[in-house]
Design an enzyme around this catalytic site. Structure first.
Site, PDB file in Angstrom:
ATOM      1  N   LYS A 171       0.859  -1.187   0.000  1.00 44.57           N
ATOM      2  CA  LYS A 171       0.000   0.000   0.000  1.00 44.57           C
ATOM      3  C   LYS A 171       0.893   1.234   0.000  1.00 44.57           C
ATOM      4  O   LYS A 171       1.995   1.210   0.574  1.00 44.57           O
ATOM      5  CB  LYS A 171      -0.887  -0.049   1.256  1.00 44.57           C
ATOM      6  CG  LYS A 171      -1.982   1.002   1.302  1.00 44.57           C
ATOM      7  CD  LYS A 171      -2.879   0.782   2.515  1.00 44.57           C
ATOM      8  CE  LYS A 171      -3.924   1.857   2.663  1.00 44.57           C
ATOM      9  NZ  LYS A 171      -4.828   1.637   3.801  1.00 44.57           N
ATOM     10  N   SER A 211      -9.591   1.817   3.047  1.00 43.20           N
ATOM     11  CA  SER A 211      -8.765   2.633   2.187  1.00 43.20           C
ATOM     12  C   SER A 211      -7.746   1.823   1.376  1.00 43.20           C
ATOM     13  O   SER A 211      -7.146   2.372   0.454  1.00 43.20           O
ATOM     14  CB  SER A 211      -8.024   3.684   3.028  1.00 43.20           C
ATOM     15  OG  SER A 211      -7.165   3.054   3.960  1.00 43.20           O
ATOM     16  N   SER A 233      -9.708  -0.787   7.028  1.00 46.40           N
ATOM     17  CA  SER A 233      -9.210  -0.623   5.658  1.00 46.40           C
ATOM     18  C   SER A 233      -8.633  -1.863   5.018  1.00 46.40           C
ATOM     19  O   SER A 233      -8.236  -1.805   3.862  1.00 46.40           O
ATOM     20  CB  SER A 233      -8.162   0.475   5.616  1.00 46.40           C
ATOM     21  OG  SER A 233      -8.816   1.696   5.593  1.00 46.40           O
TER      22      SER A 233
HETATM   23  N1  GLN Z   1     -12.936   4.275   6.896  1.00 40.63           N
HETATM   24  C1  GLN Z   1     -12.203   4.448   8.114  1.00 40.63           C
HETATM   25  C2  GLN Z   1     -11.651   5.842   8.190  1.00 40.63           C
HETATM   26  O1  GLN Z   1     -11.830   6.565   7.283  1.00 40.63           O
HETATM   27  C3  GLN Z   1     -11.112   3.447   8.237  1.00 40.63           C
HETATM   28  C4  GLN Z   1     -10.016   3.697   7.282  1.00 40.63           C
HETATM   29  C5  GLN Z   1      -8.764   2.980   7.616  1.00 40.63           C
HETATM   30  O2  GLN Z   1      -8.776   1.912   8.245  1.00 40.63           O
HETATM   31  N2  GLN Z   1      -7.669   3.551   7.209  1.00 40.63           N
HETATM   32  O3  GLN Z   1     -11.040   6.213   9.133  1.00 40.63           O
END
Ligand code: GLN
Length: 437
Positions: A35, A110, A134
């Site tokens: 990532k 994400s 995510s």
């Molecule tokens: N959707 C959640 C957020 O926006 C989790 C995202 C993540 O795990 N990076 O914080």
């Protein structure tokens, strides 16, 4: 294995990578991606943000380094929501990855690019990162296996922080056995990351889940199509000799608001370092006073969601408000942990759908408010808040789109989840998307 020219063509269509290798052939025993919030010495790291454009880290993040040492070839960096802020990978400054099952839909977020790469490329293992869901969210939307380990199991050294008390590096793949193999590769205490833990080993003989608890609270607000797949999965688990029992976990409903207080508080302090002097973009107007320089620079290069989180997080930890928001959220976090621990006295794992709906179309996402998006995480946030390992397994299809089953186990009990994935794979066949190169 997908050839490198094919990988580049596939990327042109699905946009899962922010950067792909220049090599003409693979050099290694297996191929993986990282990532784009994990640093590597041979690619830029942007974390999906314009503000980091041009940043070339001089070193490998520990999980990447360990994958290379195990014989891995790093094929590229995967696209993501800016700094991990989002659920649909629609908040990236570098285009939006497209769901391989329907190009009009999201890959989830994400780690959307990671899940897309795992779903589409042959024999590919993707490193993802989860703060609030995510890894499992995109795994479920793209129909692959994804595991986020216990907080502290894998080093965060070289990870561009979102929320330091929440971030975890994990693995996505179409093969359950890959989760077990590569989680072992990246796990371990790292002297360079004081939050990585001396830890119980993951035993070779993987654990067996004998009973799961399904929280009543978790199935409220779940779409009909997802519920049908989830109920069928519970039947399948029963067929595998697992006891399934419905339980009450009333504190779960406070997890989502508590998470957004804690995550944005941490994020807003982490983002302070992007001031146009150290990393990435540094082309601000130097004739400005220093605070005007920072403001103009940050206004220009941060995306809307990053700005929203800076505002939210700065507010929730302000003197005068910290007791009302930040400290209270910490107490909720402690209650959520005890609620799970209580369930583990009588059950091996907690089972819920991973996401409350199938991957939405981009026009549906455009109509969602920020709060609607935050609410979509109500199932994935509780395990993340507790730092407990959790995993999404593909468990069915609704309207042709994949649905995920999420299992959460107690701290350091990844062996139970990995064992369950291997068993599950024997009875569940992934319907691969048709890949158009
Ligand atoms: N959707 C959640 C957020 O926006 C989790 C995202 C993540 O795990 N990076 O914080």
């Amino acid at each position: 294995m997908t050839s490198l020219p094919d990988l580049k063509r596939i990327n042109d269509r699905y946009r899962m990578f922010t950067a792909v290798t220049d090599s003409t052939e693979y050099d290694g025993e297996f191929v993986f991606s990282a990532k784009d919030n994990l640093t590597t010495y041979d690619f830029p790291a942007t974390a999906g943000s314009k503000i980091l454009e041009g940043y070339r880290p001089p070193f490998d993040a520990t999980p990447v380094k360990k994958m290379r040492e195990a014989g891995g070839f790093l094929a590229g960096k995967t696209n993501m929501d800016e700094f991990g802020f989002g659920t649909f990978s629609a908040n990236s400054a570098f285009g939006i990855p497209l769901n391989p099952y329907d190009l009009n839909r999201s890959c989830g977020g994400s780690s959307g690019g990671a899940a897309c790469a795992a779903a589409v490329l042959e024999d590919h293992v993707a490193l993802g990162v989860s703060t609030g869901g995510s890894i499992v969210c995109p795994a479920s939307f793209c129909g692959v296996y994804g595991i986020a380990p216990t907080y502290g199991r894998v080093s965060r050294y070289g990870l561009i922080d979102y929320g330091n008390s929440l971030d975890k590096v994990g693995v996505l793949s179409t093969k359950a056995s890959d989760l077990s193999r590569y989680l072992r590769v990246i796990a371990g205490k790292d002297p360079k990351d004081p939050t990585s833990c001396a830890q119980p080993e993951m035993p070779e003989a993987l654990g067996k889940i004998r009973s799961v608890a399904v929280p009543k609270e978790a199935v409220q607000g779940v779409s009909k199509g997802v519920m049908e797949c989830f109920n069928k999965s519970l039947e399948a688990l029963k067929g595998m000799g697992v006891d399934v029992e419905t339980v009450d976990m009333p504190v779960l409903k406070y997890a989502m608001p508590a998470y957004y207080v804690l995550a944005t508080s941490e994020a807003s302090t982490n983002l302070a370092r992007y001031c146009g002097m150290r990393y990435g973009q540094q082309d601000g107007d130097l004739t400005l006073r220093f605070d005007d320089y920072f403001t103009s620079f940050r206004s220009q290069y941060f995306g809307d969601e990053a700005k929203r989180r800076i505002l939210l997080g700065t507010f929730t930890r302000m003197v005068g408000y910290a007791d009302r928001y930040y400290s209270k959220a910490l107490r909720v976090r402690a209650s959520v942990i005890s609620e799970y621990k209580k369930v583990y006295e009588t059950h091996d794992a907690v089972a819920t759908p991973t996401m409350p709906f199938i991957s939405p179309r981009f026009d549906e996402i455009a109509d969602m408010s920020a709060l609607d998006v935050y609410k979509a995480d109500f199932l994935t946030i509780p395990p993340n808040l507790t730092g407990m390992p959790h995993m999404s397994m593909p468990c069915g299809y609704s309207e042709g789109m994949p649905v995920g089953l999420m299992l959460t186990a107690d701290h350091w009990r990844e062996d139970l989840l990995l064992g369950a994935a291997i068993e599950w794979e024997k009875g569940f066949r992934i319907v691969k998307p048709e890949v158009i190169a």
